[in-house]
Enzyme design. Structure first.
Site, PDB file in Angstrom:
ATOM      1  N   HIS A 100      11.023  16.264  25.092  1.00 29.24           N
ATOM      2  CA  HIS A 100      10.957  16.554  26.517  1.00 29.24           C
ATOM      3  C   HIS A 100      12.089  15.799  27.208  1.00 29.24           C
ATOM      4  O   HIS A 100      12.298  14.612  26.964  1.00 29.24           O
ATOM      5  CB  HIS A 100       9.617  16.124  27.101  1.00 29.24           C
ATOM      6  CG  HIS A 100       9.606  16.089  28.593  1.00 29.24           C
ATOM      7  ND1 HIS A 100       9.905  17.200  29.362  1.00 29.24           N
ATOM      8  CD2 HIS A 100       9.359  15.075  29.469  1.00 29.24           C
ATOM      9  CE1 HIS A 100       9.841  16.872  30.641  1.00 29.24           C
ATOM     10  NE2 HIS A 100       9.516  15.588  30.738  1.00 29.24           N
ATOM     11  N   SER A 134       6.910   4.912  34.450  1.00 31.15           N
ATOM     12  CA  SER A 134       6.992   6.233  33.837  1.00 31.15           C
ATOM     13  C   SER A 134       7.729   6.175  32.507  1.00 31.15           C
ATOM     14  O   SER A 134       7.330   6.827  31.528  1.00 31.15           O
ATOM     15  CB  SER A 134       7.688   7.205  34.794  1.00 31.15           C
ATOM     16  OG  SER A 134       7.673   8.507  34.277  1.00 31.15           O
ATOM     17  N   GLU A 155       3.986  23.052  37.047  1.00 32.59           N
ATOM     18  CA  GLU A 155       3.454  22.022  37.930  1.00 32.59           C
ATOM     19  C   GLU A 155       4.018  22.214  39.332  1.00 32.59           C
ATOM     20  O   GLU A 155       4.060  21.295  40.138  1.00 32.59           O
ATOM     21  CB  GLU A 155       3.717  20.621  37.400  1.00 32.59           C
ATOM     22  CG  GLU A 155       5.135  20.241  37.129  1.00 32.59           C
ATOM     23  CD  GLU A 155       5.248  18.788  36.664  1.00 32.59           C
ATOM     24  OE1 GLU A 155       5.080  17.884  37.509  1.00 32.59           O
ATOM     25  OE2 GLU A 155       5.492  18.564  35.473  1.00 32.59           O
ATOM     26  N   CYS A 170       4.486  18.139  32.516  1.00 28.21           N
ATOM     27  CA  CYS A 170       5.510  18.849  31.731  1.00 28.21           C
ATOM     28  C   CYS A 170       5.021  19.332  30.372  1.00 28.21           C
ATOM     29  O   CYS A 170       5.615  20.245  29.790  1.00 28.21           O
ATOM     30  CB  CYS A 170       6.733  17.952  31.543  1.00 28.21           C
ATOM     31  SG  CYS A 170       7.442  17.364  33.095  1.00 28.21           S
TER      32      CYS A 170
END
Length: 445
Positions: A244, A211, A83, A120
């Site tokens: 993650h 988030s 990204e 991600c």
């Protein structure tokens, strides 16, 4: 069905390091424990002046190919997940292939090349693509190079600045691999979200609180979806659960949610009931707010229980040992977590062959994926050849003023000149700009 998965891994970290407690915190006027205990981070990695996502990815791939004695004709596809891309048309994989062709007699003209983007989670999506390509019988006996390479920079002063990181993970994906095989069962949680995005900009726009909520919601959906095809997941069914890891503190939240989910309606929940009661059930509450309050109270109590602490220390904490020293690598983060878990097993002299990992990937915007991986007989030998902690220890330690210079160097709007802090050796380096504003690279012996 043919067993497909990761045969080998190579990791390349940016050559520079910023100590968050000793260097970053004092200049920010913060308590060092805000980073070490709150975020769970000790250091961040950064690229030197001659490094970027291409050099890091190419260097990881080159070392992997050399270690596995591979030639270009062995590689049927090169997938790059990032990204941090700098071109909206030409994929990073073409640059990396061009680097590798400088050191091999053959070329990669026959190899399918692409670039994956979904924040991600793109690293795991690229891994899935490679596995499915092989399972479909389209590989003609060849393997795939899957490379996750990112430089995670935030605007100076941004709340995410302490989580920055840079590095690449290269994976060699084959039939009958030596490291892990991937399950065909997968679970997904996906929704249109704006928790983290980069609309034509280098530095992300982040709604930090949102988030976290989205990360947890999508992870839970993915776990439920995975159970719909793989069966109920128990808390001790898997040796490790690599998640993650944007920063270890986020994983702590996901781990607690996962533990609550997996013990529901089990003997573990029954055993804990005398101490903290049974988990709240939605049907027992008149409205959503009351139910949410009850869940929060239950989880506050749950995380203090010795049963949970023991589970976390055994299954989750070992997966953080690399990330806490390098920061967020975006597409590579979950793949660092996997390798950290395997390192932990090796150090404990644990015979992990045949055991499973439950891998939880996530990308903002937003999507999560859960799948299982079975550790193979050759995992220990593959691990012995990977010296990531040596690379971490050899990084150059930045002062705060040097960190600011490095940040400006890799800020696309500034791209200021900077003398390298390290000397390249046996690696690819950025070598300036071409006539069409393309990046150029060369190999330094």
């Amino acid at each position: 069905m043919t067993a497909v998965g990761i045969d080998a891994v190579e990791i390349w970290t940016g050559k520079l390091a910023l100590d968050l407690a000793e260097t970053f915190a004092p200049r920010k006027g913060d308590d060092p424990e805000k980073y070490t205990k709150g975020l769970g981070l000790y250091e961040s990695s950064f690229p030197d002046a001659y490094e970027d996502i291409v050099t890091m990815g190419a260097n990881a791939a080159y070392r992997l190919m050399e270690r596995k004695d591979l030639e270009p004709e062995d590689v049927g596809r090169i997938d790059v997940a990032t990204e941090s891309a700098f071109d909206n048309s030409k994929p990073v994989s073409t640059y990396i292939a061009g680097c590798l062709e400088q050191v091999y007699d053959g070329d990669f003209h026959h190899a399918n090349k692409g670039e994956r983007k979904f924040a991600c989670i793109a690293g795991t999506q690229s891994l899935d693509d490679a596995c499915n390509w092989i399972r479909a019988g389209r590989n003609r006996g060849r393997g795939a190079l899957v490379i996750a390479s990112d430089t995670a920079l935030y605007a100076r002063g941004d709340a995410g600045e302490a989580t920055q990181g840079a590095g690449a993970v290269a994976m060699w994906v084959t039939e009958d691999p030596s490291l892990v095989t991937l399950s065909t069962e997968q679970g997904y949680g996906s929704a249109d979200e704006t928790d983290f995005l980069k609309p034509n900009q280098q530095f992300p726009s982040v709604d930090g609180k949102r988030s976290i909520q989205v990360y947890l919601a999508r992870m839970r959906e993915a776990l439920v979806d995975f159970e719909s095809v793989a069966g109920k997941v128990g808390p001790d069914d898997y040796a490790y659960a690599p998640f993650h890891t944007p920063y270890p503190g986020m994983v702590r939240k996901a781990a607690l949610l996962a533990y609550r989910h997996t013990i529901r309606d089990t003997d573990v929940e029954d055993d804990l009931a005398d101490e903290i009661g049974r988990q709240p059930r939605r049907e027992d509450y008149e409205d959503e707010e009351a139910f949410d309050d009850a869940i929060r109270d239950y989880m506050d109590d749950l995380k203090e229980q010795p049963e949970y602490r023991a589970w976390y220390d055994a299954h989750i904490e070992p997966t953080l040992a690399i990330s806490e020293h390098v920061g967020n690598w975006y597409t590579g983060s979950v793949h660092l977590a996997r390798m950290a878990a395997l390192y932990h097993a090796a150090e404990a002299d644990r015979d992990l062959a045949g055991e499973e990992l439950l891998v939880g990937s996530y990308g903002s915007g937003a999507q999560a994926e859960i799948h299982a991986e079975t550790v193979q007989d050759g995992w220990r030998e593959e691990l012995d050849d990977l010296a990531i902690f040596d690379r971490i220890d050899r990084r150059y330690d930045l002062t705060f003023e040097e960190y600011e210079q490095v940040h400006d160097r890799h800020n696309h709007e500034k791209q200021s000149e900077l003398e390298p802090f390290t000397t390249p050796e046996d690696e690819f380096v950025f070598d300036g700009w071409g006539p069409m504003n393309e990046r150029k690279y060369r190999y330094v012996e």
